[in-house]
Design a protein around this motif. Structure first.
Motif, PDB file in Angstrom:
ATOM      1  N   VAL A 124       0.657  -1.306   0.498  1.00 27.03           N
ATOM      2  CA  VAL A 124       0.454  -0.020  -0.223  1.00 27.03           C
ATOM      3  C   VAL A 124       0.772   1.325  -0.026  1.00 27.03           C
ATOM      4  O   VAL A 124       0.518   2.560   0.154  1.00 27.03           O
ATOM      5  CB  VAL A 124      -0.836  -0.092   0.854  1.00 27.03           C
ATOM      6  CG1 VAL A 124      -2.306  -1.249   0.961  1.00 27.03           C
ATOM      7  CG2 VAL A 124       0.250  -0.101   2.999  1.00 27.03           C
ATOM      8  N   LEU A 126       3.834   2.281   1.746  1.00 28.08           N
ATOM      9  CA  LEU A 126       4.111   3.023   3.896  1.00 28.08           C
ATOM     10  C   LEU A 126       5.093   2.195   3.929  1.00 28.08           C
ATOM     11  O   LEU A 126       5.348   2.099   5.073  1.00 28.08           O
ATOM     12  CB  LEU A 126       2.892   2.699   4.230  1.00 28.08           C
ATOM     13  CG  LEU A 126       1.916   3.156   3.594  1.00 28.08           C
ATOM     14  CD1 LEU A 126       0.755   3.201   5.394  1.00 28.08           C
ATOM     15  CD2 LEU A 126       1.831   5.113   3.813  1.00 28.08           C
ATOM     16  N   GLY A 140      -5.183   9.418   4.523  1.00 24.39           N
ATOM     17  CA  GLY A 140      -4.759   8.566   3.343  1.00 24.39           C
ATOM     18  C   GLY A 140      -4.013   7.619   4.321  1.00 24.39           C
ATOM     19  O   GLY A 140      -4.345   6.003   3.431  1.00 24.39           O
ATOM     20  N   GLU A 141      -2.461   8.508   5.114  1.00 21.70           N
ATOM     21  CA  GLU A 141      -1.524   6.896   5.309  1.00 21.70           C
ATOM     22  C   GLU A 141      -2.644   5.458   6.051  1.00 21.70           C
ATOM     23  O   GLU A 141      -1.961   4.891   6.118  1.00 21.70           O
ATOM     24  CB  GLU A 141      -0.684   7.574   5.804  1.00 21.70           C
ATOM     25  CG  GLU A 141       0.498   8.400   4.716  1.00 21.70           C
ATOM     26  CD  GLU A 141       1.472   8.696   5.511  1.00 21.70           C
ATOM     27  OE1 GLU A 141       2.396   9.448   3.992  1.00 21.70           O
ATOM     28  OE2 GLU A 141       1.105   9.317   6.503  1.00 21.70           O
ATOM     29  N   GLN A 143      -5.213   4.912   6.253  1.00 19.68           N
ATOM     30  CA  GLN A 143      -7.095   4.375   5.695  1.00 19.68           C
ATOM     31  C   GLN A 143      -5.989   2.920   5.181  1.00 19.68           C
ATOM     32  O   GLN A 143      -6.472   2.204   4.846  1.00 19.68           O
ATOM     33  CB  GLN A 143      -7.092   5.197   5.017  1.00 19.68           C
ATOM     34  CG  GLN A 143      -8.710   4.352   4.363  1.00 19.68           C
ATOM     35  CD  GLN A 143      -9.457   3.776   4.971  1.00 19.68           C
ATOM     36  OE1 GLN A 143      -9.415   3.004   6.104  1.00 19.68           O
ATOM     37  NE2 GLN A 143     -10.861   4.702   5.359  1.00 19.68           N
ATOM     38  N   ARG A 144      -4.873   3.033   3.954  1.00 14.39           N
ATOM     39  CA  ARG A 144      -4.021   2.584   3.774  1.00 14.39           C
ATOM     40  C   ARG A 144      -3.388   1.762   4.667  1.00 14.39           C
ATOM     41  O   ARG A 144      -3.428   0.129   4.134  1.00 14.39           O
ATOM     42  CB  ARG A 144      -2.919   3.172   3.105  1.00 14.39           C
ATOM     43  CG  ARG A 144      -2.824   3.856   2.029  1.00 14.39           C
ATOM     44  CD  ARG A 144      -2.041   4.203   0.810  1.00 14.39           C
ATOM     45  NE  ARG A 144      -1.426   5.718   0.634  1.00 14.39           N
ATOM     46  CZ  ARG A 144      -0.334   6.023   0.947  1.00 14.39           C
ATOM     47  NH1 ARG A 144       0.061   5.230   0.469  1.00 14.39           N
ATOM     48  NH2 ARG A 144      -0.235   7.023   1.169  1.00 14.39           N
ATOM     49  N   VAL A 147      -6.099  -0.894   5.060  1.00 17.65           N
ATOM     50  CA  VAL A 147      -6.275  -1.760   4.079  1.00 17.65           C
ATOM     51  C   VAL A 147      -5.162  -2.632   4.173  1.00 17.65           C
ATOM     52  O   VAL A 147      -5.681  -4.038   4.132  1.00 17.65           O
ATOM     53  CB  VAL A 147      -6.145  -0.957   2.942  1.00 17.65           C
ATOM     54  CG1 VAL A 147      -5.804  -2.171   1.991  1.00 17.65           C
ATOM     55  CG2 VAL A 147      -7.641   0.679   2.015  1.00 17.65           C
ATOM     56  N   THR A 164     -13.626   5.737   1.975  1.00 15.95           N
ATOM     57  CA  THR A 164     -13.444   7.262   1.491  1.00 15.95           C
ATOM     58  C   THR A 164     -13.491   8.051   2.095  1.00 15.95           C
ATOM     59  O   THR A 164     -13.624   9.598   1.941  1.00 15.95           O
ATOM     60  CB  THR A 164     -12.696   7.364   0.307  1.00 15.95           C
ATOM     61  OG1 THR A 164     -14.345   7.022  -0.681  1.00 15.95           O
ATOM     62  CG2 THR A 164     -12.500   6.700  -0.734  1.00 15.95           C
ATOM     63  N   ASN A 171      -6.049  10.944  -1.694  1.00 17.96           N
ATOM     64  CA  ASN A 171      -5.903   9.999  -1.260  1.00 17.96           C
ATOM     65  C   ASN A 171      -7.386   9.370  -1.419  1.00 17.96           C
ATOM     66  O   ASN A 171      -7.216   7.916  -1.295  1.00 17.96           O
ATOM     67  CB  ASN A 171      -6.406  10.327   0.479  1.00 17.96           C
ATOM     68  CG  ASN A 171      -4.796  10.613   0.542  1.00 17.96           C
ATOM     69  OD1 ASN A 171      -3.505   9.561   0.726  1.00 17.96           O
ATOM     70  ND2 ASN A 171      -4.870  11.492   1.701  1.00 17.96           N
ATOM     71  N   ILE A 174      -6.281   6.855  -4.434  1.00 20.39           N
ATOM     72  CA  ILE A 174      -5.118   5.987  -3.688  1.00 20.39           C
ATOM     73  C   ILE A 174      -5.589   4.482  -3.166  1.00 20.39           C
ATOM     74  O   ILE A 174      -5.683   3.260  -3.922  1.00 20.39           O
ATOM     75  CB  ILE A 174      -4.252   6.503  -3.213  1.00 20.39           C
ATOM     76  CG1 ILE A 174      -3.551   7.774  -3.640  1.00 20.39           C
ATOM     77  CG2 ILE A 174      -2.963   5.443  -2.252  1.00 20.39           C
ATOM     78  CD1 ILE A 174      -2.556   8.387  -2.524  1.00 20.39           C
ATOM     79  N   VAL A 175      -6.681   5.214  -2.988  1.00 17.57           N
ATOM     80  CA  VAL A 175      -7.639   4.049  -2.019  1.00 17.57           C
ATOM     81  C   VAL A 175      -8.689   2.941  -3.207  1.00 17.57           C
ATOM     82  O   VAL A 175      -8.649   1.584  -3.284  1.00 17.57           O
ATOM     83  CB  VAL A 175      -8.339   4.094  -0.702  1.00 17.57           C
ATOM     84  CG1 VAL A 175      -9.367   3.159  -0.266  1.00 17.57           C
ATOM     85  CG2 VAL A 175      -7.655   4.853   0.245  1.00 17.57           C
ATOM     86  N   LEU A 178      -6.246   0.651  -5.075  1.00 12.67           N
ATOM     87  CA  LEU A 178      -5.935  -0.309  -4.069  1.00 12.67           C
ATOM     88  C   LEU A 178      -7.067  -1.227  -4.163  1.00 12.67           C
ATOM     89  O   LEU A 178      -6.531  -2.587  -4.534  1.00 12.67           O
ATOM     90  CB  LEU A 178      -5.869  -0.023  -2.627  1.00 12.67           C
ATOM     91  CG  LEU A 178      -3.875   0.650  -2.130  1.00 12.67           C
ATOM     92  CD1 LEU A 178      -4.216   1.691  -1.122  1.00 12.67           C
ATOM     93  CD2 LEU A 178      -3.339  -0.656  -1.976  1.00 12.67           C
TER      94      LEU A 178
END
Lengths: 224, 384
Positions: A124, A126, A140-141, A143-144, A147, A164, A171, A174-175, A178
């Motif tokens: 993801v 990170l 956003g980070e 939430q990743r 995930v 979201t 972000n 990005i999600v 993913l």
């Protein structure tokens, strides 16, 4: 082949019918969005599919097991083994680092493996932020990380509740990317959202209103 | 990574990275453990401390000759006193009493070891000096008044042997003494003339004969009774007797003091439990979402209990470790300020304090931790 079969479920609370005779089938590898306004029964539906609540009537077959008839202890085991959860509020343990948050899911499932958790974070994007606490990460980070935690035990079904809802557009994309990647890999996704853009990213959208399934939309332009 | 490693990683992270909340709980446990450790140290040290204080009230054991014996000898007294631990024997004063005459009037002369008399009767008040050698005498206040004698004066004592049929026909033995001090006790000792045992032997012509030995022994009544039994069995020529008005009052005061310390200890433990329990309640309450999340991720009720109990017990252990050290410092401070003496560290108290702290914290955590398992995992899906 269907992974989830919801058959005529109703959920009645004192003075409120949250779900009224709803049926739904989700096939393996399918990406389904559940939409609806506040009070439409989305959260109740999520709770029941996520093995955190039981319907008042009806059947919910997850991988062939009627989870409506299972004990709370068995529901915990099913949730742990088959479902990955993604939350609107991220719900990371605030005193654990990103990698430790991922390892918590491993801890309850089988054996914690820091290397595997780091790989999940790398997936993801990170890996560099693995040792940071949630307070040191952007929304956003976070939430990743959520995930990565949901995927670490290779669940059959990923349930995302407004994934979201607390993210900016960058972000959000990005999600969603993913999710597209997960879908390509064969993961079954059910995403609850009130955001039409998020719903449009799914293959199929179910619309709930006042506890009833009122519409089912197939996304003709779906691109995985 | 093993599950246990992750378990300790999680609970240690919870304690270390949530310092502000956990410090309150740790403070409660540490204070409780400090008071517990300190009071238990004092509880066990009180008999020794108070024993030393009580010894200022005079002898609490007396040796007399056995019923069928003519008197005590120095050897018998030494053998009997050797059965008492040297560290418990605060003082020993042998006495030999004889009637002598000063200016033709009878006075009781007591031959004794002056240093021993000082040790066994520290409450005696002497105007002038204690005799430091032969030929010197300490006179009671009544004797001083009767003969108008004071420090620096001399007196002549006459002794007429008891066995003489007619005392007037026997040549009395005379000795002159220099008065070094006047004794004020408020008791019968004020009517006596105190001289050394060597002077008494010279005055009476009879050596190594004692009537009684007064002992000041540190320890409670049970310990004194043990010594008395050992002496009665080991040296049958000596009859040991406890001075009951001293030993019993010592015993009563010690028991009351120990009961008080015990009561305070129990109350402190209860208060600690309440404080820890309240803090853990708050911890569980503010972590409801985290508990819900863990359950949503598949944590069983037992896992939740294990994690929160682990945090509580780790707190108990750390608090106990800190408390046992601080407790010793607390007990030392109390001992120095109240009893004016130091205490020795009891190594066994370290593990005992840690174990009790862990148990108390565990008990305090039971109810809050049970309530943690009631948290509904669906809580985390509510989007507030």
């Amino acid at each position: 082949m269907s992974l989830l079969e919801v058959k005529n479920i109703s959920k009645v609370y004192p003075g409120l019918k949250a779900l009224d005779n709803v049926s739904l089938t989700v096939n393996e590898g399918e990406w389904v969005a559940i939409m609806g306004p506040s009070g439409s029964g989305k959260s109740t539906m999520m709770n029941i599919i996520g093995c955190m609540d039981k319907p008042t009537s009806g059947e919910v077959l997850l991988d062939g097991v009627d989870i409506a008839k299972e004990s709370n202890k068995n529901l915990t085991n099913i949730r742990r083994d088959k479902i990955g959860l993604i939350f609107q509020q991220f719900h990371l343990v605030n005193y654990l680092t990103a990698v430790e948050n991922v390892m918590v899911a491993q801890y309850y499932h089988s054996l914690p493996d820091e290397k595997e958790a780091m790989e999940a974070l790398g997936r993801v994007g990170l890996a560099e932020r693995a040792k940071h606490l949630p307070s040191q990460l952007s929304g956003g980070e976070q939430q990743r990380v959520c995930v990565a935690r949901a995927l670490i035990n290779h669940p059959q079904l990923v349930l995302a509740d407004e994934p979201t809802g607390n993210l900016d557009e960058t972000n959000e994309n990005i999600v969603l990317d993913l999710f597209r990647q997960l879908h390509r890999e064969g993961t079954t996704l059910i995403v609850v959202t009130h955001d039409p853009e998020v719903a449009e990213a799914a293959q199929r959208t179910i619309v709930l209103e006042h506890g009833r399934l009122v519409k089912e939309i197939i996304n003709e332009n779906f691109v995985s | 990574m093993k599950r246990q490693q992750m378990y300790f990683r999680m609970i240690s992270a919870s304690l270390l990275r949530r310092r502000s909340r956990m410090l309150v709980a740790l403070l409660a446990v540490t204070i409780g453990a400090t008071i517990l450790s300190g009071l238990v140290t004092i509880y066990y040290d009180v008999p020794r401390q108070m024993g030393a204080q009580f010894r200022s009230y005079g002898a609490n054991m007396i040796f007399t000759a056995a019923a069928d014996s003519d008197g005590l000898t120095t050897d018998q007294v030494e053998r009997a006193s050797a059965l008492i631990d040297a560290e418990d024997l605060v003082g020993l004063a042998p006495y030999r009493y004889e009637s002598v005459r000063i200016n033709e009037r009878p006075v009781i002369a007591a031959g004794t070891d002056m240093a021993g008399a000082q040790s066994t009767s520290p409450y005696w008040f002497v105007t002038g000096e204690w005799p430091s050698g032969d030929g010197e005498a300490l006179i009671g206040k009544a004797v001083s008044n009767t003969y108008r004698l004071g420090p620096g004066d001399t007196l002549t004592a006459q002794y007429v042997p008891e066995h003489a049929a007619d005392a007037e026909e026997v040549e009395p033995i005379e000795r002159t003494f220099k008065v070094t001090g006047v004794l004020d006790t408020g008791g019968s000792e004020e009517e006596y003339l105190f001289i050394s045992l060597a002077d008494m032997a010279a005055l009476t012509g009879v050596d190594d004969r004692l009537d009684v030995a007064e002992l000041s022994v540190s320890g409670g009544q049970p310990k004194l009774e043990e010594y008395a039994e050992a002496i009665a069995a080991g040296v049958p020529e000596v009859t040991p007797r406890l001075v009951k008005r001293v030993t019993q009052s010592e015993n009563t005061v010690l028991k009351k003091l120990q009961a008080l310390v015990l009561l305070v200890t129990v109350i402190v433990l209860l208060l600690t439990m309440i404080c820890v329990s309240t803090t853990m309640m708050a911890v569980v309450s503010e972590r409801r979402k985290e508990i819900g999340l863990r359950k949503a991720l598949g944590a069983s009720d037992n896992s939740i209990i294990m994690e929160f109990m682990g945090e509580g017990l780790l707190l108990g252990g750390i608090g106990g470790l800190l408390g046992s050290g601080l407790g010793f410092a607390f007990a030392q401070m109390v001992s120095r300020n109240v009893f004016n003496s130091s205490i020795t560290f009891q190594p066994l108290l370290l593990p005992a304090t840690i174990v009790v702290s862990i148990l108390v914290t565990g008990l305090a955590c039971l109810s809050p931790v049970r309530s943690a398992t009631d948290v509904d995992p669906a809580l985390v899906l509510k989007g507030e």
